[in-house]
Design an enzyme around this catalytic site. Sequence first.
Site, PDB file in Angstrom:
ATOM      1  N   GLU A 290      11.334   1.867  -5.536  1.00  0.00           N
ATOM      2  CA  GLU A 290      11.586   3.248  -5.935  1.00  0.00           C
ATOM      3  C   GLU A 290      12.965   3.693  -5.437  1.00  0.00           C
ATOM      4  O   GLU A 290      13.321   3.446  -4.279  1.00  0.00           O
ATOM      5  CB  GLU A 290      10.528   4.177  -5.357  1.00  0.00           C
ATOM      6  CG  GLU A 290       9.146   3.996  -5.939  1.00  0.00           C
ATOM      7  CD  GLU A 290       8.136   4.940  -5.322  1.00  0.00           C
ATOM      8  OE1 GLU A 290       7.417   5.606  -6.090  1.00  0.00           O
ATOM      9  OE2 GLU A 290       8.050   5.020  -4.073  1.00  0.00           O
TER      10      GLU A 290
ATOM     11  N   HIS B 286      12.945   2.730  -1.631  1.00  0.00           N
ATOM     12  CA  HIS B 286      11.622   2.432  -1.078  1.00  0.00           C
ATOM     13  C   HIS B 286      11.112   1.097  -1.606  1.00  0.00           C
ATOM     14  O   HIS B 286      10.664   0.991  -2.743  1.00  0.00           O
ATOM     15  CB  HIS B 286      10.660   3.568  -1.443  1.00  0.00           C
ATOM     16  CG  HIS B 286       9.270   3.350  -0.927  1.00  0.00           C
ATOM     17  ND1 HIS B 286       8.160   3.816  -1.571  1.00  0.00           N
ATOM     18  CD2 HIS B 286       8.817   2.692   0.175  1.00  0.00           C
ATOM     19  CE1 HIS B 286       7.081   3.473  -0.902  1.00  0.00           C
ATOM     20  NE2 HIS B 286       7.446   2.783   0.167  1.00  0.00           N
TER      21      HIS B 286
ATOM     22  N   ASN C 212       3.282   5.912  -3.201  1.00  0.00           N
ATOM     23  CA  ASN C 212       2.374   6.237  -2.104  1.00  0.00           C
ATOM     24  C   ASN C 212       1.530   7.468  -2.386  1.00  0.00           C
ATOM     25  O   ASN C 212       0.403   7.577  -1.890  1.00  0.00           O
ATOM     26  CB  ASN C 212       3.148   6.393  -0.799  1.00  0.00           C
ATOM     27  CG  ASN C 212       3.423   5.048  -0.159  1.00  0.00           C
ATOM     28  OD1 ASN C 212       2.730   4.079  -0.424  1.00  0.00           O
ATOM     29  ND2 ASN C 212       4.454   4.975   0.657  1.00  0.00           N
TER      30      ASN C 212
ATOM     31  N   SER D  21       8.642   5.581   3.567  1.00  0.00           N
ATOM     32  CA  SER D  21       7.526   5.525   2.636  1.00  0.00           C
ATOM     33  C   SER D  21       7.124   6.892   2.117  1.00  0.00           C
ATOM     34  O   SER D  21       6.493   6.991   1.068  1.00  0.00           O
ATOM     35  CB  SER D  21       6.311   4.881   3.314  1.00  0.00           C
ATOM     36  OG  SER D  21       6.590   3.556   3.685  1.00  0.00           O
TER      37      SER D  21
END
Length: 325
Positions: A161, A149, A199, A128
């Site tokens: 991602e 991701h 994130n 992450s």
Amino acid sequence: MTHSTVAHGEIHRVAVVGSGYMGGGIAQVLALSGATVVLADVDGERAAAALNRLIEQADRFESSGLFDAGSGEVLRQRLTAANSVEDAVASADYVTEAVFETREIKREALTRISAAAPEQAIIATNTSAIPIGELAEAVERPERFLGVHWMNPAPFIPGVELIAATQTSAHTIETVEAFIRAAGKVTARVADSPGFVANRLQFALYREAVKVVEEGLATPAEIDLVVSSTFGFRLALFGPFAIGDMAGLDVYAAAYATLAASLGDRLDAPASLTRLVDEGHLGLKSGKGFLDIDEADVPQLLSYREKAYHALSSLRRQLGPPPGL
């Protein structure tokens, strides 16, 4: 969720190392999209338990309309459990690591994977936030390594991602992008930086939300209500740049000035926003902002926006409030 029997270019056999909630969801998606998937975990017993859980879950999702009819049977045919990481990756075309989010555990898993997987196998990490270049140090032939991701829960969140390290080959990222898109996901290539894009933005919002609580401005429940029913509602359909361009960048710049006057330079207008406003680029109202939207598309875009917001409002009324919130 739909499923297919179409193979995906160079990737047919997949190993998922880490069979928890995140890894299990990834395994379901890839098996339902046509790949043969093998699960691995710390031992064969845990992997077998995860396999049973994922099939039972698919049966429940199927009966509630969340998965297509036949999904449980597809997983019974395409998803298996291995006794070890080495057994799982031995004949894989693609391996995704989805173990616990610590550097030490991920590096150990990637070292084992790259030692046991075929030389041509592509290896991905589902980290992450850990930089991909850092984890690439644990991988033999790091040109075949990248970050992929997924968002939680993997079967239902469309975005993924893709993050290349400096060592990642163009062939690797192109192959994986085609594979993930064939599984029905929306991919975005982003740079290798801690937190990547999703994130970094998500945790910036969370930090500010906690500060609002600490300052006594609203309760956590009130903040959730504000976010989910105002700008968060819009974010279900548009990204921040599209929303900003539609609202007007001059409006944003003025709001930043007010915020910075009270809250300090952490909420100053970004320099690139100020520059665009100074140049007269205000978004849709002037024909150009951060995005370059063709003037001919503006009426259709605004019509789409209103229809989409109406449809989302109707869906929220149909679903009702989240239980317990």
